[in-house]
Design an enzyme around this catalytic site. Structure first.
Site, PDB file in Angstrom:
ATOM      1  CB  SER A   1       4.516 -16.545 -22.493  1.00  0.00           C
ATOM      2  OG  SER A   1       5.875 -16.216 -22.308  1.00  0.00           O
TER       3      SER A   1
ATOM      4  CE  LYS B   1       6.403 -18.973 -19.787  1.00  0.00           C
ATOM      5  NZ  LYS B   1       7.296 -18.713 -20.924  1.00  0.00           N
TER       6      LYS B   1
END
Length: 232
Positions: free
Chosen positions: A152, A190
């Site tokens: 990701s 993230k």
């Protein structure tokens, strides 16, 4: 050779980073050195950079790193009132303060596990291993290492199987890559974005959608300070 004001500022920054993990604001530095304006602080910081004592960290607010210190120094402060900075030279002893480790030294950090969906950091009960990390990659504060599981964050240069070096903190500014605990259950790596009262956790891969949460749904558990990749 440093001037008196350069020496005072360097030691003030070093002490504040050692105590809190972040460098002082320009206003705090101005007050500590009893200067009339922040322009004097800018000049002192530039001079310390040119002499190799300080380094500015790009894209981060209030981000100064002490690269080295004068050989012998310590500090003292009055018992009451506003704290003032009074450096003094200590002859023949470094017991009161030691300089940062040379850049070629390493520190052994715990690898807590793989950061993957459904695995909160707090649920990892023991370290899996340790990893030697260059001191030059680290600053003040407590650090740990996580192994990346997934793709990701590939457009940020973070690949599956990489080791990310994390400084433990519960504070982060918008745009920083963090370890975020979502709703007390799921940890993820993230990029954090603040959008009004909401928090966005942004992937660096177009396959993944940005997730939006309320401010009470996300707890920062650390932020990225380095990456280590092994080639087999």
């Amino acid at each position: 050779m440093l001037t008196r004001k350069q020496h005072e500022l360097l030691m003030f920054i070093h002490e504040r980073i050692k105590e809190s993990g972040v460098s002082p604001s320009f206003d705090e530095m101005k007050d500590a050195l009893d200067l009339a304006s922040k322009s004097g602080i800018h000049r002192l910081i530039t001079a310390l950079e040119e002499r190799g004592f300080l380094r500015r960290l790009a894209h981060r607010a209030r981000a100064l790193e002490v690269v080295k210190l004068p050989q012998q120094a310590t500090t003292s402060a009055p018992a009451g009132g506003r704290q003032t900075f009074k450096p003094q030279v200590v002859e023949g002893s470094r017991a009161a303060m030691s300089a940062p480790e040379p850049a070629n030294d390493v520190r052994e950090l715990s690898v807590l596990g793989r950061i993957a969906a459904g695995v909160p950091i707090d649920a990892i009960q023991h370290e899996r291993s340790t990893l030697q990390v260059p001191e030059a990659m680290l600053g003040a504060g407590e650090h740990y290492v996580l192994e990346v599981d997934g793709d990701s964050m590939i457009e940020a240069g973070i690949l599956d199987g990489d080791y990310v070096v994390i400084r433990r903190t519960d504070q982060a500014t918008s745009g920083e890559i963090v370890v975020a605990l979502v709703e007390g259950e799921t940890a993820t790596l993230k990029r954090l974005r603040r959008k009004g009262a909401s928090i966005a956790l942004e992937a660096a891969n177009p396959k993944y959608q940005t997730q939006i949460y309320g401010p009470d749904q996300v707890a920062v558990q650390g932020k990225l300070v380095g990456l280590i990749r092994r080639y087999h």
